[in-house]
Design an enzyme around this catalytic site. Structure first.
Site, mmCIF file in Angstrom:
data_model
loop_
_atom_site.group_PDB
_atom_site.id
_atom_site.type_symbol
_atom_site.label_atom_id
_atom_site.label_comp_id
_atom_site.label_asym_id
_atom_site.label_seq_id
_atom_site.Cartn_x
_atom_site.Cartn_y
_atom_site.Cartn_z
ATOM 1 N N CYS A 4 0.812 -1.228 0.000
ATOM 2 C CA CYS A 4 0.000 0.000 0.000
ATOM 3 C C CYS A 4 0.843 1.274 0.000
ATOM 4 O O CYS A 4 0.342 2.350 -0.323
ATOM 5 C CB CYS A 4 -0.962 0.002 1.182
ATOM 6 S SG CYS A 4 -2.122 -1.356 1.134
ATOM 7 N N HIS B 73 -3.301 7.428 2.237
ATOM 8 C CA HIS B 73 -3.685 6.109 1.730
ATOM 9 C C HIS B 73 -5.100 5.821 2.236
ATOM 10 O O HIS B 73 -5.429 6.094 3.387
ATOM 11 C CB HIS B 73 -2.704 5.048 2.220
ATOM 12 C CG HIS B 73 -3.163 3.660 1.946
ATOM 13 N ND1 HIS B 73 -3.644 3.263 0.713
ATOM 14 C CD2 HIS B 73 -3.241 2.564 2.745
ATOM 15 C CE1 HIS B 73 -3.981 1.999 0.770
ATOM 16 N NE2 HIS B 73 -3.759 1.541 1.992
ATOM 17 N N ASN C 131 -10.084 0.143 -0.476
ATOM 18 C CA ASN C 131 -8.618 0.189 -0.416
ATOM 19 C C ASN C 131 -8.059 -0.375 -1.721
ATOM 20 O O ASN C 131 -8.129 -1.583 -1.954
ATOM 21 C CB ASN C 131 -8.147 -0.631 0.794
ATOM 22 C CG ASN C 131 -6.641 -0.611 0.968
ATOM 23 O OD1 ASN C 131 -5.919 -0.179 0.083
ATOM 24 N ND2 ASN C 131 -6.181 -1.085 2.114
HETATM 25 O O1 UT7 Z 1 -3.663 -0.821 3.657
HETATM 26 C C1 UT7 Z 1 -3.373 -1.541 4.825
HETATM 27 C C2 UT7 Z 1 -4.275 -2.726 4.814
HETATM 28 N N1 UT7 Z 1 -5.184 -2.944 5.846
HETATM 29 C C3 UT7 Z 1 -5.743 -2.055 6.741
HETATM 30 O O2 UT7 Z 1 -5.474 -0.907 6.809
HETATM 31 C C4 UT7 Z 1 -6.759 -2.623 7.671
HETATM 32 C C5 UT7 Z 1 -6.612 -2.087 9.049
HETATM 33 N N2 UT7 Z 1 -7.643 -2.624 9.912
HETATM 34 C C6 UT7 Z 1 -8.935 -2.285 9.822
HETATM 35 O O3 UT7 Z 1 -9.315 -1.497 8.994
HETATM 36 C C7 UT7 Z 1 -9.901 -2.852 10.848
HETATM 37 O O4 UT7 Z 1 -9.179 -3.535 11.855
HETATM 38 C C8 UT7 Z 1 -10.939 -3.799 10.225
HETATM 39 C C9 UT7 Z 1 -11.889 -3.000 9.362
HETATM 40 C C10 UT7 Z 1 -10.254 -4.876 9.387
HETATM 41 C C11 UT7 Z 1 -11.740 -4.478 11.337
HETATM 42 O O5 UT7 Z 1 -12.348 -3.524 12.166
HETATM 43 P P1 UT7 Z 1 -12.386 -3.745 13.745
HETATM 44 O O6 UT7 Z 1 -13.192 -2.653 14.321
HETATM 45 O O7 UT7 Z 1 -10.966 -3.903 14.182
HETATM 46 O O8 UT7 Z 1 -13.233 -5.086 13.874
HETATM 47 P P2 UT7 Z 1 -12.767 -6.456 14.535
HETATM 48 O O9 UT7 Z 1 -11.648 -7.073 13.779
HETATM 49 O O10 UT7 Z 1 -12.606 -6.205 15.984
HETATM 50 O O11 UT7 Z 1 -14.028 -7.384 14.301
HETATM 51 C C12 UT7 Z 1 -15.164 -7.264 15.114
HETATM 52 C C13 UT7 Z 1 -16.182 -8.324 14.736
HETATM 53 C C14 UT7 Z 1 -15.681 -9.758 14.793
HETATM 54 O O12 UT7 Z 1 -16.703 -10.527 15.379
HETATM 55 P P3 UT7 Z 1 -16.636 -11.010 16.915
HETATM 56 O O13 UT7 Z 1 -15.406 -11.880 16.957
HETATM 57 O O14 UT7 Z 1 -16.484 -9.743 17.714
HETATM 58 O O15 UT7 Z 1 -17.910 -11.714 17.106
HETATM 59 C C15 UT7 Z 1 -15.526 -10.154 13.353
HETATM 60 O O16 UT7 Z 1 -15.749 -11.539 13.148
HETATM 61 O O17 UT7 Z 1 -16.642 -8.127 13.398
HETATM 62 C C16 UT7 Z 1 -16.641 -9.377 12.713
HETATM 63 N N3 UT7 Z 1 -16.416 -9.120 11.301
HETATM 64 C C17 UT7 Z 1 -17.427 -8.821 10.464
HETATM 65 N N4 UT7 Z 1 -18.761 -8.715 10.646
HETATM 66 C C18 UT7 Z 1 -19.499 -8.386 9.576
HETATM 67 C C19 UT7 Z 1 -15.260 -9.091 10.622
HETATM 68 N N5 UT7 Z 1 -15.494 -8.777 9.332
HETATM 69 C C20 UT7 Z 1 -16.831 -8.609 9.226
HETATM 70 C C21 UT7 Z 1 -17.665 -8.272 8.152
HETATM 71 N N6 UT7 Z 1 -18.995 -8.160 8.368
HETATM 72 N N7 UT7 Z 1 -17.201 -8.016 6.900
#
Ligand code: UT7
Length: 321
Positions: free
Chosen positions: A115, A248, A278
């Site tokens: 990225c 980004h 992204n």
């Molecule tokens: O360019 C660099 C590349 N990547 C990034 O910049 C990504 C950086 N990270 C992020 O943007 C965030 O961490 C995410 C968007 C990936 C995740 O957001 P979060 O607020 O950290 O959510 P989380 O990982 O804590 O997930 C919370 C819940 C989980 O369920 P449980 O375990 O709490 O029951 C996940 O299973 O959300 C669930 N979950 C979803 N639910 C619905 C994960 N993906 C999804 C989804 N739809 N697509």
């Protein structure tokens, strides 16, 4: 005094025609528009057509940037392509693009910094321009992440999209690019990767994106804070001297954190993540092109571009527009 600076004199971008909305994704994996939008700021993303290659996306963006610069492909002295999703193992996507542009002889190579690829590519091209031996450079970032996603993994497939952006640099007596700042820490390699390769004629490993989203999020916010400080200090500027932030586009919450650090209102931040998701290396030049074409950027303004990505890599480029 070095008078070999480089200026961005043309920008271009390209998005594939097909749009995949969050509602479309609701029919593919167990997710919701509400979850995706509230956690990331994303509403939709563009997806390349089956026959479209990364170099095709790069070609469209490049032609737009070359036209905007008022030059022809034959005026290019250097081509740098940032991509994590090249057309093939080799030759480089830059060489394939050069051929599609109908030119020969100028150096052409790929930069792989995920990225942060556009920031790395721009910084690299700027160093070439400062040597004084090059007059025009094309820096392109093009990505087709839809082909390296696991479309059954809701935690990653909702986050990315396809697209390309390009800039033409021209040698100049005055900046232009004021400074660039690059970093990497390979000890984080496993936190965000596509752990596959080609070996003995077969795919070895799993060539699909995997990520510790929370870990990436925390790392990104920390190093983007640091890179903003480093860039301001190197140029003896204050936060209030920054007119535009072109970050980004991974997650609106990460973008908000950097804007807050700079004390910038969101009106001074170029945001495309809602429509593009992204697009990895392509996200900054896509956003830059949008802001140039709608007239937001004005001559003499300070424009800060920053990114963090797999590797980990991170960096910033400060431009006087
Ligand atoms: O360019 C660099 C590349 N990547 C990034 O910049 C990504 C950086 N990270 C992020 O943007 C965030 O961490 C995410 C968007 C990936 C995740 O957001 P979060 O607020 O950290 O959510 P989380 O990982 O804590 O997930 C919370 C819940 C989980 O369920 P449980 O375990 O709490 O029951 C996940 O299973 O959300 C669930 N979950 C979803 N639910 C619905 C994960 N993906 C999804 C989804 N739809 N697509």
């Amino acid at each position: 005094m070095n008078s070999n600076y480089s200026r961005i004199v043309g920008t271009g971008s390209y998005l594939p025609a097909k749009v995949l909305t969050n509602h479309d994704l609701e029919r593919m994996v167990n997710t919701s528009d509400e979850w995706i939008y509230s956690r990331t700021g994303i509403r939709q993303r563009h997806i390349a057509a089956d026959g479209e290659s990364t170099s095709d996306l790069a070609l469209h963006a490049s032609r737009n940037a070359i036209a905007a610069a008022g030059i022809t492909p034959r005026d290019l002295d250097l081509i740098v392509v940032a991509t994590t999703t090249p057309d093939m193992v080799f030759p480089s996507t830059a060489c394939i693009l050069q051929s599609k542009l109908g030119i020969r002889n100028c150096p052409a190579f790929d930069v792989q910094a995920v990225c942060s690829g556009f920031i790395y590519g721009l910084a690299t091209a700027d160093q070439f321009m400062r040597s004084g031996r090059y007059r025009h450079a094309l820096v392109v970032a093009a990505e087709i992440y839809s082909r390296i996603l696991d479309w059954t993994d809701r935690s990653t497939c909702v986050l990315f999209g396809d697209g390309a952006g390009a800039v033409v640099l021209r040698r100049s007596d005055a900046p232009g690019i004021l400074s660039s700042h690059l970093h990497a820490d390979g000890s984080y390699a496993r936190m965000l990767s596509v752990p596959g390769t080609v070996c003995g004629g077969k795919v070895s490993g799993r060539p699909l994106l995997q990520m510790d989203g929370g870990g990436v999020f925390r790392f990104a916010v920390r190093v983007l804070d640091e890179i903003v400080e480093e860039t301001l200090a190197a140029n003896q500027l204050r936060k209030t001297d920054i007119n535009w932030l072109i970050p980004h586009q991974a997650n609106i919450r990460i973008i908000h954190a950097t804007a807050k650090k700079l004390g910038l209102s969101m009106e001074k931040v170029v945001v495309t993540v809602d429509r593009h998701a992204n697009t990895s290396a392509a996200s900054i030049p896509l956003a830059l092109d949008e802001a140039v074409r709608d007239g937001r950027l004005r001559s003499g303004q300070h424009v800060l571009m920053e990114a963090v990505g797999g590797g980990f890599t991170w960096g910033a480029v400060l431009v006087k527009w």
